[in-house]
Write an enzyme that holds these catalytic residues in place. Structure first.
Site, short mmCIF file in Angstrom:
data_model
loop_
_atom_site.label_atom_id
_atom_site.label_comp_id
_atom_site.label_asym_id
_atom_site.label_seq_id
_atom_site.Cartn_x
_atom_site.Cartn_y
_atom_site.Cartn_z
N GLN A 1 -6.86 -5.15 10.36
CA GLN A 1 -5.74 -4.65 11.16
C GLN A 1 -6.15 -3.49 12.07
O GLN A 1 -5.29 -2.75 12.54
CB GLN A 1 -4.59 -4.21 10.25
CG GLN A 1 -3.97 -5.36 9.46
CD GLN A 1 -2.74 -4.92 8.70
OE1 GLN A 1 -1.67 -4.71 9.27
NE2 GLN A 1 -2.87 -4.79 7.39
N LYS B 1 0.82 -1.21 0.00
CA LYS B 1 0.00 0.00 0.00
C LYS B 1 0.85 1.27 0.00
O LYS B 1 0.46 2.28 -0.62
CB LYS B 1 -0.96 0.00 1.19
CG LYS B 1 -0.32 0.05 2.56
CD LYS B 1 -1.37 -0.01 3.64
CE LYS B 1 -0.75 -0.02 5.03
NZ LYS B 1 0.00 1.20 5.34
N THR B 2 2.02 1.24 0.64
CA THR B 2 2.88 2.43 0.63
C THR B 2 3.38 2.70 -0.78
O THR B 2 3.43 3.86 -1.22
CB THR B 2 4.07 2.25 1.60
OG1 THR B 2 3.58 1.96 2.91
CG2 THR B 2 4.92 3.51 1.65
N ARG C 1 3.48 -9.92 10.62
CA ARG C 1 4.78 -9.23 10.72
C ARG C 1 5.90 -10.14 10.20
O ARG C 1 6.99 -9.67 9.90
CB ARG C 1 5.11 -8.85 12.17
CG ARG C 1 4.16 -7.91 12.90
CD ARG C 1 3.76 -6.70 12.11
NE ARG C 1 2.53 -6.94 11.41
CZ ARG C 1 2.14 -6.27 10.34
NH1 ARG C 1 2.90 -5.34 9.83
NH2 ARG C 1 0.98 -6.54 9.74
N ASP D 1 -3.86 7.12 4.68
CA ASP D 1 -3.36 5.78 4.95
C ASP D 1 -3.98 5.25 6.24
O ASP D 1 -4.44 6.03 7.09
CB ASP D 1 -1.83 5.83 5.08
CG ASP D 1 -1.18 4.46 5.09
OD1 ASP D 1 -1.87 3.47 4.75
OD2 ASP D 1 0.01 4.37 5.42
N GLU D 2 -4.03 3.93 6.40
CA GLU D 2 -4.53 3.29 7.63
C GLU D 2 -5.91 3.84 8.02
O GLU D 2 -6.16 4.19 9.18
CB GLU D 2 -3.54 3.48 8.79
CG GLU D 2 -2.13 3.01 8.50
CD GLU D 2 -1.99 1.50 8.50
OE1 GLU D 2 -3.02 0.81 8.59
OE2 GLU D 2 -0.85 1.01 8.40
#
Length: 707
Positions: free
Chosen positions: A251, A34-35, A595, A220-221
């Site tokens: 998340q 996504k970044t 992670r 974002d997020e």
């Protein structure tokens, strides 16, 4: 160097990127790039559509994500894009416009949570309420501010079903807290958002200035936005309507601080023709790890349907380790890290993740026993340490003369003989004037307290005159030396050495900030550090990360250990009776698993000593949901399972009273040995008492001198 190259995007990313007009929702699974999508979209707007960087706003949730996005965009296209966290964005807006609100100026102070708690405790005491009421008042404050509510309307509505006799007193405390902050020209973290929202609602010209400027907004997020943040975004997008949000409800792990993943679903109701795209391809983890993540999260009901996949190899299978107790768990983690180091992994490839910070002590002991370098996150933040807060409070009075909150913390540090009675008398002497204003005026020279505060007053006056002359770094150094803060921590014990080391670290950080932000003021610096997180520096070179799961969201490691996988710990016991809380615990498990890039170890104990007593433990239900063990937790279905055997009593050859030498801690005396012989408490001459694993610690017995 990273370059702007659309060919590095997959087809799903390209389709989302090219939808530039209107509202776009991208549901992006963990590790789905996504970044990369966000940064390429920014550069696509600039390079392909000719949009000015001045007209683009990108909002992230952490300083780390902000800096990463800034670096990537700067390398690909332009440095002029406004990229920041929500709170940093609001500080920037308030520095410009808060003066329109009665009683505030642009040099406001941002107070910490610790400051907030102290103020509320003092107000509770004033109203003859107990300290243990603080959490209730703070909960009410956070509810009001996270939802942008009015105090009176909130408490009136609450009183219809909450019959707590102190409810109206809580309201009075909350309102007095707000008045106290206003008097001190201070804001708490929630105020940064709420005051900005208030400006937008009540000053159309201010809202129009920003809403007209930002033709394209990226967030974002998005699943971590609270109601106030959501309202801010809606208002900022009210002119051009071009909003691009990326989020993953799987998340969302911050509901306890107001995050509402339902904002993802609300977006469709509040905007017309919302276009939705899914990113399900994972670039981070092996198939074995993704299978675990998909297996556990599919048990949640409140989510959009998506399934992570990768074209990576299957990878090493997961390992479940059932430890005898917490020491056995810690030794397994430490020994496995050392074994994998021999295979070529480095220390910063490892993360040891826990649901609650209370599990950290035995893990730290285990890592120290193997002399494994580590850093603990999710505990006491650097900028909240006493010595650092003291320096920041000193600095604050030079920026905001109304900041009595900071003044009262420093007025008797170092000791000047000014206690609570003296402070009360000084406030009475000051009358309607702010206390610092009174201390610096000629009238104060006739006070009986002048002799005790003369040096403090003269140094304050002197440094006030040098604030705009000295560099930021030199000014902070002068504050530390001029007020004797460094001398106050000049002991030779380990605690004093640590505090002086922290002060040196702060000064280094000031210099770094000065070099990276030409022309920045002391006010800018204080705002920056108040919004910093201790987790911004996670994944330092050469250390293992020991952390709560919340603190590592957005990060990745080659090897991950998830410890404490037991009912009551992970998931927490309170979640047993709440489906929404259990779903959040499950999302935490999903975050922990995703992670990991290459290997994952899942650890639980047969018994654990915690909160003052030893209990037999039941393995977490999540192990069953992962598909590794069945849901009754009685049958093992993974070939990679490792079962611990109960250890015999270990004979280290040491007895209480023996003198020993350790390569790191020096010489000491054995003062205690555990019943199983594994753990010894050693009183070292230089660093105090340490608990070490005697089967692993490199201790040498020092023979007595017979001469």
């Amino acid at each position: 160097m990273s370059e702007y190259d659309l060919s590095t995007l997959n087809e799903e990313q390209k389709v989302a990127l090219e939808q530039t007009e209107g509202v776009v929702l991208v549901t992006a699974g963990a590790g789905s790039g996504k970044t990369r999508l966000l940064t390429h979209r920014i550069c696509y707007l600039i390079n392909e559509l000719g949009i000015s960087p001045y007209n683009i706003l990108a909002i992230t949730f952490t300083n780390k994500a902000t800096n990463e996005m800034k670096d990537r965009v700067a390398k690909m296209c332009d440095r002029g894009v406004w990229i920041s966290t929500f709170h940093s964005m609001c500080v920037r807006i308030l520095r410009e416009y808060i003066g329109v609100l009665d009683g505030y100026s642009k040099n406001f102070t941002i107070i910490s949570e610790a400051d907030r708690d102290k103020i509320i405790k003092d107000l509770l005491k004033k109203h003859a309420l107990e300290d243990d009421e603080k959490d209730k008042v703070c909960d009410h404050l956070e509810n009001i501010k996270n939802k942008g509510l009015d105090f009176d309307e909130y408490f009136t509505a609450l009183s219809e079903f909450d019959k707590n006799k102190n409810l109206r007193m809580y309201q009075q405390v909350c309102e007095e807290y707000e008045e106290y902050l206003k008097k001190n020209n201070s804001l708490d973290f929630d105020d940064l958002l709420n005051k900005t929202l208030f400006l937008f609602h009540n000053y159309e010209d201010i809202l129009y200035h920003y809403a007209n400027r930002f033709q394209y907004i990226l967030v974002d997020e998005f699943q971590d936005t609270n109601l106030v943040q959501y309202k801010l975004i809606k208002l900022l997008a009210s002119v051009h309507g071009n909003l691009f949000v990326v989020g993953d409800e799987d998340q969302c792990i911050y509901s306890w601080r107001g995050a509402n993943f339902h904002n993802i679903f609300n977006l469709k109701n509040d905007f017309e023709n919302v276009k939705v795209f899914k990113l399900e391809r994972n670039y981070r983890s092996t198939r074995n790890i993704l299978n675990l993540a998909n297996n556990v999260i599919q048990n949640n009901k409140e989510r959009l349907d998506k399934n992570l996949w990768t074209d990576k190899e299957e990878g090493v299978g997961p390992v479940v380790y059932t430890a005898f107790d917490e020491r056995d768990e810690a030794m397994f983690v430490a020994k496995t890290i050392e074994d994998l180091r021999c295979e070529g992994f480095s220390y910063d490839d490892f993360a040891v993740l826990m649901r609650v910070n209370a599990l950290s002590r035995p893990l730290e002991d285990g890592l120290m026993a193997f002399q494994i370098p580590y850093r603990l996150y999710g505990g006491f933040k650097f900028y909240e340490r006493a010595e650092i807060r003291m320096i920041l409070s000193y600095l604050s009075i030079f920026v905001n003369p109304k900041d009595e909150i900071s003044l009262l913390k420093i007025i008797n540090f170092p000791k000047r003989g000014i206690g609570e009675v003296a402070i009360k008398n000084l406030q009475d002497e000051a009358g309607d004037a702010m206390l610092l204003e009174y201390l610096l005026c000629d009238k104060f020279k006739f006070s009986k307290y002048y002799g005790k505060l003369e040096k403090f007053v003269e140094m304050t006056k002197k440094l006030r005159g040098e604030l705009d002359v000295l560099s930021l770094h030199d000014f902070v150094k002068k504050v530390v030396a001029g007020f004797g803060i460094d001398v106050a921590y000049a002991g030779k014990d380990e605690e004093s050495i640590d505090k002086l080391g922290n002060i040196d670290s702060l000064l280094s950080g000031v210099l770094e900030y000065q070099n990276d932000n030409e022309g920045a003021t002391l006010s800018d610096y204080l705002a920056e550090v108040m919004l910093k997180s201790d987790t911004d520096q996670i994944q330092e070179d050469g250390v293992v990360t020991l952390s709560t799961i919340h603190s590592v969201k957005g990060l990745e490691y080659k090897v991950v250990f998830v410890v404490g996988l037991e009912e009551g710990i992970f998931p927490l016991s309170r979640a047993t009776f709440s489906s929404s809380e259990m779903e959040e615990e499950r999302r935490l498990m999903y975050v922990a698993i995703t992670r990991a890039e290459e290997r994952i170890y899942l650890c639980h104990t047969a018994k654990r000593f915690m909160y003052g007593k030893s209990n037999f433990q039941t393995a977490s239900r999540f192990l069953g949901e992962l598909g590794i063990v069945d849901k009754k937790r009685t049958k093992i279905v993974s070939n990679d399972f490792v079962q611990a055997e109960k250890s015999e009593v270990f004979d280290s050859g040491l007895q209480i009273g023996d003198r020993v030498s350790h390569p790191r801690f020096g010489e000491g005396v054995v003062v205690n040995i555990s019943d199983d012989g594994l753990v010894g408490d050693i009183q070292f001459e230089d660093v105090g008492t340490k608990s070490l694993m005697l089967n692993m610690a490199k201790l040498e017995k020092v023979e007595a001198d017979n001469e």
